[in-house]
Design an enzyme around this catalytic site. Sequence first.
Site: not given
Length: 404
Positions: A292, A363, A226
């Site tokens: 992440y 996501y 993103d």
Amino acid sequence: METAACLLGAGPICDDCLGRAFGRLGHGLTNRHRGDALRTVLAMHGVTGKHGTCWVCNGLFQHVEGWAARAAAAAQGIEFDSYLFGVRLTPRLTQMETVLEERFSTGLSEPLKHAFNREVGKAFEAKLSRGTVDLAHPHLTFVIDLPQDATELRILPVYIYGRYRKLVRGIPQTFWPCRRCRGKGCEACHFTGKQYAESVEELIAAPFLKAAQSSEAHLHGAGREDIDARMLGSGRPFVLEVASPKARSIDLPSLERQVNRTAADKVSVSGLQFVPRETVARIKEADAQKVYRALVAFEREIHPDILAKAVADLIGTIRQRTPKRVAHRRADRVRERRLLETDVTPISWGQAELRLRSEGGLYIKELISGDDGRTDPSLASTLGIPARVIELDVVDVSSDAFPD
Ligand SMILES: [Zn+2]
Ligand SMILES: [Zn+2]
């Protein structure tokens, strides 16, 4: 000899066309030699041809040198090792080829295109004393357009693989045209045509454009983070495609240093290497695992043990309907992706740092918030407390498909 005599009798024909009708006979001969030899032998038998422009090629083979000179002029100042010629015939030439094939069939002929491309290539190579024919990946591809009386030149792009780190938030991976004017330039974008002043693509490409004397480059990423997420760790694989390069032996270690100096606190690159075009598809289609780091805020304080259990319980298959925030540009469907590994570090009241390893395509923001039930399960639904990601970093992108 009979067919050759018929060909001579049908009208004026050049040695190249006469010879290529028997192109598969004899080794180490040019079509011109073949044609000349046939003509000589036929003359000894009293058969002579007519003078004039060749009825098959309309004199095309007399212009081989001229076309080679035009190609050589177009290649001026361009670095190359290999080339390939192609030709677009006029309708008349195509028709004459058919007539030659049908009425004077020898079963030994070489097509006009094939013979012409080879002859122009030989003349081109002789003029510049460099380059070899490459059928698969020629640096230069010439198309001689006979109907338009023009030469087209395509230069094979240079493809460079590497990994980038994005050290700041707010930069998109690639150039984004302004939403208002779609890239034309307007007041909203200060006439830049851009939605964002900078992109990873532009920051990396700048020194390459200069070194390769090119005006266009595209960054192909192995996925993208993103805009508000950083890309840390060893970085994300990418292939930079530099279009129409005039120079191709560019110094990658030096360019790596240049990017890292000029884009210093925003973007850095490492492990640059030349790759074939196929690598673009390979890294884009790679089923990469991601790790992440997410800083998550909760609406209430949560006991660390409850949080740790809730996060660990998420491991497994997550059903995600296309998130609301990307629904305008992605097809609305439900995907299943696996969350593979988790780790939690409580930070402060109502905040925690999560480390998540997942399959590509999951996501993360929605995995935490639930996206109004579109992602299931989610951390918010498991805890029964609203939660959201306030900072997201990608810290690892890995796949066996990557060249490194
Ligand atoms: Zn001819
Ligand atoms: Zn604009």
